[in-house]
Motif scaffolding. Structure first.
Motif, PDB file in Angstrom:
ATOM      1  N   ARG A   1       0.851  -1.185   0.000  1.00  0.00           N
ATOM      2  CA  ARG A   1       0.000   0.000   0.000  1.00  0.00           C
ATOM      3  C   ARG A   1       0.887   1.234   0.000  1.00  0.00           C
ATOM      4  NH1 ARG A   1      -3.140  -0.983   5.444  1.00  0.00           N
ATOM      5  NH2 ARG A   1      -3.943   1.124   5.106  1.00  0.00           N
TER       6      ARG A   1
ATOM      7  N   ASP B   1       4.229   5.108   5.980  1.00  0.00           N
ATOM      8  CA  ASP B   1       5.607   5.575   5.860  1.00  0.00           C
ATOM      9  C   ASP B   1       6.552   4.805   6.789  1.00  0.00           C
ATOM     10  OD1 ASP B   1       5.486   6.650   8.371  1.00  0.00           O
ATOM     11  OD2 ASP B   1       5.226   8.707   7.707  1.00  0.00           O
TER      12      ASP B   1
ATOM     13  N   PHE C   1       8.447   5.562   9.191  1.00  0.00           N
ATOM     14  CA  PHE C   1       8.365   5.777  10.635  1.00  0.00           C
ATOM     15  C   PHE C   1       7.344   4.849  11.288  1.00  0.00           C
ATOM     16  CE2 PHE C   1       6.636   7.839  14.403  1.00  0.00           C
ATOM     17  CZ  PHE C   1       7.794   8.096  15.118  1.00  0.00           C
ATOM     18  N   ASP C   2       6.171   4.737  10.670  1.00  0.00           N
ATOM     19  CA  ASP C   2       5.130   3.886  11.238  1.00  0.00           C
ATOM     20  C   ASP C   2       5.562   2.427  11.293  1.00  0.00           C
ATOM     21  OD1 ASP C   2       3.605   6.158  11.428  1.00  0.00           O
ATOM     22  OD2 ASP C   2       2.363   5.721   9.666  1.00  0.00           O
TER      23      ASP C   2
ATOM     24  N   HIS D   1       8.613   1.303  11.368  1.00  0.00           N
ATOM     25  CA  HIS D   1       9.663   1.182  12.367  1.00  0.00           C
ATOM     26  C   HIS D   1       9.083   1.170  13.777  1.00  0.00           C
ATOM     27  CE1 HIS D   1      13.711   1.295  13.878  1.00  0.00           C
ATOM     28  NE2 HIS D   1      13.412   2.319  14.654  1.00  0.00           N
ATOM     29  N   LEU D   2       8.095   1.995  13.995  1.00  0.00           N
ATOM     30  CA  LEU D   2       7.446   2.059  15.300  1.00  0.00           C
ATOM     31  C   LEU D   2       6.821   0.715  15.675  1.00  0.00           C
ATOM     32  CD1 LEU D   2       6.417   3.746  17.716  1.00  0.00           C
ATOM     33  CD2 LEU D   2       4.520   4.501  16.275  1.00  0.00           C
ATOM     34  N   ILE D   3       6.112   0.126  14.742  1.00  0.00           N
ATOM     35  CA  ILE D   3       5.460  -1.156  15.014  1.00  0.00           C
ATOM     36  C   ILE D   3       6.497  -2.240  15.318  1.00  0.00           C
ATOM     37  CG2 ILE D   3       4.109  -3.024  13.969  1.00  0.00           C
ATOM     38  CD1 ILE D   3       2.271  -0.776  14.396  1.00  0.00           C
TER      39      ILE D   3
ATOM     40  N   VAL E   1       2.646  -9.965  10.700  1.00  0.00           N
ATOM     41  CA  VAL E   1       1.762  -8.825  10.946  1.00  0.00           C
ATOM     42  C   VAL E   1       2.089  -7.679   9.996  1.00  0.00           C
ATOM     43  CG1 VAL E   1       1.193  -7.026  12.632  1.00  0.00           C
ATOM     44  CG2 VAL E   1       1.347  -9.426  13.365  1.00  0.00           C
TER      45      VAL E   1
ATOM     46  N   SER F   1       1.310  -8.525   6.275  1.00  0.00           N
ATOM     47  CA  SER F   1      -0.141  -8.530   6.025  1.00  0.00           C
ATOM     48  C   SER F   1      -0.664  -7.110   5.900  1.00  0.00           C
ATOM     49  CB  SER F   1      -0.897  -9.176   7.192  1.00  0.00           C
ATOM     50  OG  SER F   1      -0.719 -10.559   7.212  1.00  0.00           O
ATOM     51  N   TRP F   2      -0.206  -6.295   6.808  1.00  0.00           N
ATOM     52  CA  TRP F   2      -0.658  -4.899   6.858  1.00  0.00           C
ATOM     53  C   TRP F   2      -0.246  -4.132   5.592  1.00  0.00           C
ATOM     54  CZ3 TRP F   2       2.945  -0.979   9.418  1.00  0.00           C
ATOM     55  CH2 TRP F   2       2.379   0.289   9.446  1.00  0.00           C
TER      56      TRP F   2
ATOM     57  N   ARG G   1       0.512  -5.256   2.724  1.00  0.00           N
ATOM     58  CA  ARG G   1      -0.064  -5.790   1.484  1.00  0.00           C
ATOM     59  C   ARG G   1      -1.543  -5.494   1.369  1.00  0.00           C
ATOM     60  NH1 ARG G   1       3.052 -11.389   0.825  1.00  0.00           N
ATOM     61  NH2 ARG G   1       1.613 -12.032   2.461  1.00  0.00           N
ATOM     62  N   ASP G   2      -2.164  -5.072   2.502  1.00  0.00           N
ATOM     63  CA  ASP G   2      -3.604  -4.883   2.541  1.00  0.00           C
ATOM     64  C   ASP G   2      -3.983  -3.579   1.858  1.00  0.00           C
ATOM     65  OD1 ASP G   2      -6.274  -5.180   3.199  1.00  0.00           O
ATOM     66  OD2 ASP G   2      -6.008  -4.160   5.123  1.00  0.00           O
TER      67      ASP G   2
END
Lengths: 211, 211
Positions: A153, A157, A159-160, A162-164, A203, A206-207, A209-210
């Motif tokens: 998708r 970005d 940062f997000d 990396h945060l996860i 996780v 999946s995210w 690719r969604d």
DNA sequence: CGAACAATGTACTTTTTGGTACATTCGCCG
DNA sequence: CGGCGAATGTACCAAAAAGTACATTGTTCG
């Protein structure tokens, strides 16, 4: 290194031994819990040298923090996701990050300790400003490849991501004791590791690719 | 409560005031960093009473930890995802968990502190064993609904979901200072919050729906 | 009421702990 | 090869911090 004569006095050796031992002790006990006397006792030198080389407990702690972050940055630079496609590269990055965190638990403990102190010491280390940039660049590159290949998708970005990933990996180490106790599970049990290691990659992929 | 005469001496009041102030001070400074004298000074009573009611600094800390976990459990029981469908229920659970963590930062700090001590104190609190069960049950129910409606994958269990959500939410609070500094970003800046709040729900729902 | 005991306050002790004064020794450089 | 300064060790100090002895006061209950 080996062409030096054997010295009884060696400023560099003394200083680095103090730093290494201090890293252990601060990571074990926290800033307030660490004892200057204990650090000294665990070295081959004396407390006097801590004050000679560092000035005091607080400056020693700051030196420990700085060196620890530098060491981690070096280790991070070794991460290579090679020729993998975007999804597999992302999965591999997540898994290497996981491994990396489990291998550097003392570092994670220092980070937790520093956060208890509300980052007041790290803020004085200008050399660590924006130390996260390399990690961000690698992620950016993988994300960009994934987007251009149409498999990721385009509204996420670096940062997000990396945060996860960081949150997951840090938590595994930093909160292992309370979380393990509350759920009667050992996050580091050998039979759990492979599953927990692949989980974060699943996780994230999946995210991404969604679409 | 109000049918009691006004007392100058009130064991319950004294004890609970000590506990409340001790919670603040331990959360601020950690176990070793907290000072018994400071706790006493911030109350309307004296240090003597800490020893009278709790026995010592360590037992006081343990009482603080126990009460903090109980309070959190109470708060968690208030979580209600109502009549929402599985995906929306999961998203809402993630968001409520996020809110909940940001609202109870002192508790998160106590948890970090306890982990620095390798959980040695929480392990002595048998009353907290398996305190995670309620959270797990709610997740189980949502997951089961999602599976039976065919919208969720069937190879993910409640523990894994809880781990992902907890890690994310705890990290937001526990590592805000170092992470924020390293990436020059304030995780709690008003303009970031809505995005960070929805992020974890997006991630979890994408993952659970990816079959 | 008035003993008895729970609750509380004051002031002190002891131990720990970060930090330092001062003497000394090693090794390099002229 | 000798003196000078960097490096080191010993012994100590003063402040801080946990914990306690002892006196005292309020409350309750027979």
């Amino acid at each position: 290194m080996s062409d030096q004569p054997i010295r009884q006095r060696d400023a560099e050796r003394t200083r680095s031994e103090l730093l290494a031992v201090a890293t252990e002790v601060f990571a074990e006990s926290g800033y307030s819990g660490a004892r200057v006397d204990e650090i000294a006792e665990r070295t081959s030198t004396t407390k006097r040298m801590i004050y000679y080389y560092f000035g005091g407990k607080e400056q020693l702690y700051r030196a420990v923090l700085e060196e620890a972050y530098r060491g981690i940055r070096e280790a991070e630079r070794g991460i290579d996701v090679g020729e993998l496609g975007p999804a597999e590269a992302m999965r591999r990055l997540a898994e290497l990050t996981y491994d990396h965190h489990l291998e550097h638990q003392a570092f994670i403990r220092l980070v937790s300790i520093e956060n208890i102190h509300r980052g007041e010491h790290i803020q004085r280390l200008q050399s660590l400003r924006d130390l996260g940039q390399p990690a961000m660049s690698l992620l950016d590159e993988i994300l960009e490849r994934g987007r251009s290949e149409g498999v990721f998708r385009d509204d996420v970005d670096a940062f997000d991501v990396h945060l996860i990933i960081s949150a997951y990996c840090v938590f595994q180490v930093a909160n292992q004791y309370t979380f393990g106790y509350l759920f009667s599970r050992d996050l580091h049990a050998p039979e759990s590791r492979a599953h927990l290691r692949s989980l974060i990659g699943d996780v994230v992929v999946s995210w991404l690719r969604d679409r």
